[in-house]
Enzyme design. Sequence first.
Site, PDB file in Angstrom:
ATOM      1  N   HIS A  40       0.848  -1.202   0.000  1.00 21.98           N
ATOM      2  CA  HIS A  40       0.000   0.000   0.000  1.00 21.98           C
ATOM      3  C   HIS A  40       0.876   1.242   0.000  1.00 21.98           C
ATOM      4  CE1 HIS A  40      -3.565  -2.481   1.548  1.00 21.98           C
ATOM      5  NE2 HIS A  40      -3.692  -2.243   0.258  1.00 21.98           N
ATOM      6  N   HIS A  72      -0.206 -10.884   2.049  1.00 18.88           N
ATOM      7  CA  HIS A  72      -1.473 -11.186   2.741  1.00 18.88           C
ATOM      8  C   HIS A  72      -1.928 -12.627   2.543  1.00 18.88           C
ATOM      9  CE1 HIS A  72      -2.115  -7.010   3.414  1.00 18.88           C
ATOM     10  NE2 HIS A  72      -2.475  -6.702   2.202  1.00 18.88           N
ATOM     11  N   CYS A  94       3.443 -14.096   3.367  1.00 21.84           N
ATOM     12  CA  CYS A  94       4.370 -13.987   4.500  1.00 21.84           C
ATOM     13  C   CYS A  94       4.329 -15.283   5.324  1.00 21.84           C
ATOM     14  CB  CYS A  94       3.963 -12.795   5.362  1.00 21.84           C
ATOM     15  SG  CYS A  94       4.983 -12.665   6.838  1.00 21.84           S
ATOM     16  N   HIS A 122     -10.872  -7.953   5.043  1.00 23.79           N
ATOM     17  CA  HIS A 122      -9.436  -7.834   4.754  1.00 23.79           C
ATOM     18  C   HIS A 122      -8.978  -9.069   3.967  1.00 23.79           C
ATOM     19  CE1 HIS A 122      -5.123  -7.487   5.271  1.00 23.79           C
ATOM     20  NE2 HIS A 122      -5.313  -6.246   5.672  1.00 23.79           N
ATOM     21  N   GLU A 124      -6.301 -10.721   3.978  1.00 17.61           N
ATOM     22  CA  GLU A 124      -5.634 -11.746   4.796  1.00 17.61           C
ATOM     23  C   GLU A 124      -6.673 -12.639   5.488  1.00 17.61           C
ATOM     24  OE1 GLU A 124      -2.604 -10.500   7.713  1.00 17.61           O
ATOM     25  OE2 GLU A 124      -3.251 -12.197   8.921  1.00 17.61           O
ATOM     26  N   THR A 159      -2.830 -11.351  11.532  1.00 21.06           N
ATOM     27  CA  THR A 159      -1.493 -11.065  12.078  1.00 21.06           C
ATOM     28  C   THR A 159      -1.321  -9.643  12.626  1.00 21.06           C
ATOM     29  OG1 THR A 159      -0.769 -10.516   9.854  1.00 21.06           O
ATOM     30  CG2 THR A 159      -0.304 -12.747  10.628  1.00 21.06           C
ATOM     31  N   CYS A 187       1.592 -10.987  14.604  1.00 22.96           N
ATOM     32  CA  CYS A 187       2.995 -10.734  14.259  1.00 22.96           C
ATOM     33  C   CYS A 187       3.438  -9.483  15.019  1.00 22.96           C
ATOM     34  CB  CYS A 187       3.074 -10.531  12.748  1.00 22.96           C
ATOM     35  SG  CYS A 187       4.380  -9.469  12.223  1.00 22.96           S
ATOM     36  N   SER A 259       4.769  -0.607   5.237  1.00 15.31           N
ATOM     37  CA  SER A 259       4.765  -0.684   3.778  1.00 15.31           C
ATOM     38  C   SER A 259       5.528   0.495   3.165  1.00 15.31           C
ATOM     39  CB  SER A 259       3.316  -0.703   3.275  1.00 15.31           C
ATOM     40  OG  SER A 259       2.566   0.302   3.923  1.00 15.31           O
TER      41      SER A 259
HETATM   42  S1  SF4 Z   1       3.124  -7.331   9.279  1.00 18.76           S
HETATM   43 FE1  SF4 Z   1       4.005  -9.279   9.972  1.00 18.76          FE
HETATM   44  S2  SF4 Z   1       2.649 -10.829   9.111  1.00 18.76           S
HETATM   45 FE2  SF4 Z   1       2.238  -8.960   7.974  1.00 18.76          FE
HETATM   46  S3  SF4 Z   1       3.589  -9.081   6.204  1.00 18.76           S
HETATM   47 FE3  SF4 Z   1       4.686  -7.954   7.790  1.00 18.76          FE
HETATM   48  S4  SF4 Z   1       5.934  -9.504   8.833  1.00 18.76           S
HETATM   49 FE4  SF4 Z   1       4.334 -10.578   7.695  1.00 18.76          FE
END
Ligand code: SF4
Length: 279
Positions: A40, A72, A94, A122, A124, A159, A187, A259
């Site tokens: 993004h 995602h 990921c 979303h 993900e 995450t 995460c 991002s």
């Molecule tokens: S925020 Fe965490 S889960 Fe999401 S892409 Fe980045 S490292 Fe992976």
Amino acid sequence: MRVVVAKHAGVCYGVERALKLAGQAAEGGGTVRTLGPLIHNPQAVAALEDAGVRVASSLDDVAEGTLVIRSHGVDPAVITAAEERGLDVVDATCPFVRAAHRCAGELRDAGYAVVIVGEADHPEVEGILAHAGGEAHIVQRAADLPARIKRRVGVVVQTTQPPAVLAEVVAALLPRVNELRVCNTICSATEQRQASAAELADEVDVIIVVGGHNSGNTTRLAEICAARNPRTHHVETAEELDERWFDGASVVGVTAGASTPDEQIRGVIETVESLTGDE
Ligand code: SF4
């Protein structure tokens, strides 16, 4: 005047890995498409386009070549369909999202009612839901839990959700079930960036948050900083910086969403230093 960068800022492991895989695919030549924007961040998407990596809004837009799946993740049926139409699939899901996929599948196979803590629309969460066999309760808070639920419940989390939300949902489920299994698939990247930004916002005179105006995680960082420091500014690029923001400031903080590529952060730091006469 000093510029201080947040301890945790900028692209996370998963996004960096996805950018690298897309770059490698482009070096191989041929048509390369990502299913949705890889990141993004309009400048990063434009740079990918210059390297020959374009955005496809659906699988139907990709007739040949390589398809890159973003960090995602997706419904596994999408990958199967892409392979069936002869596309080379580069799966940049990921590994932390993959862990959530695995948990959702295991919970479903073991007969638990699956609860996904996350945002229903979303991408993900759509992928996690698909790995749960398409049947799960998606909740963003305890109040979203259904009135009736099985006595064996398994929880998996988007995450990027805050740990406090997971804790609230788990606490609400516990008295209602005989067995509760929780996969904590949060995460730490998001939480680390938010904690570092909050800490920095408290310490500096002005704080600049760098990242796409369309980036949810960058916007959230800007909100966190603004709640602590009224001299918070969210910029996408160095061109948006205004010299007047730094009047009388002796310390300027810089943070960036998960991002935001390093070049963009560097560009902002260099411009802040030039505007304020620092070398
Ligand atoms: S925020 Fe965490 S889960 Fe999401 S892409 Fe980045 S490292 Fe992976």
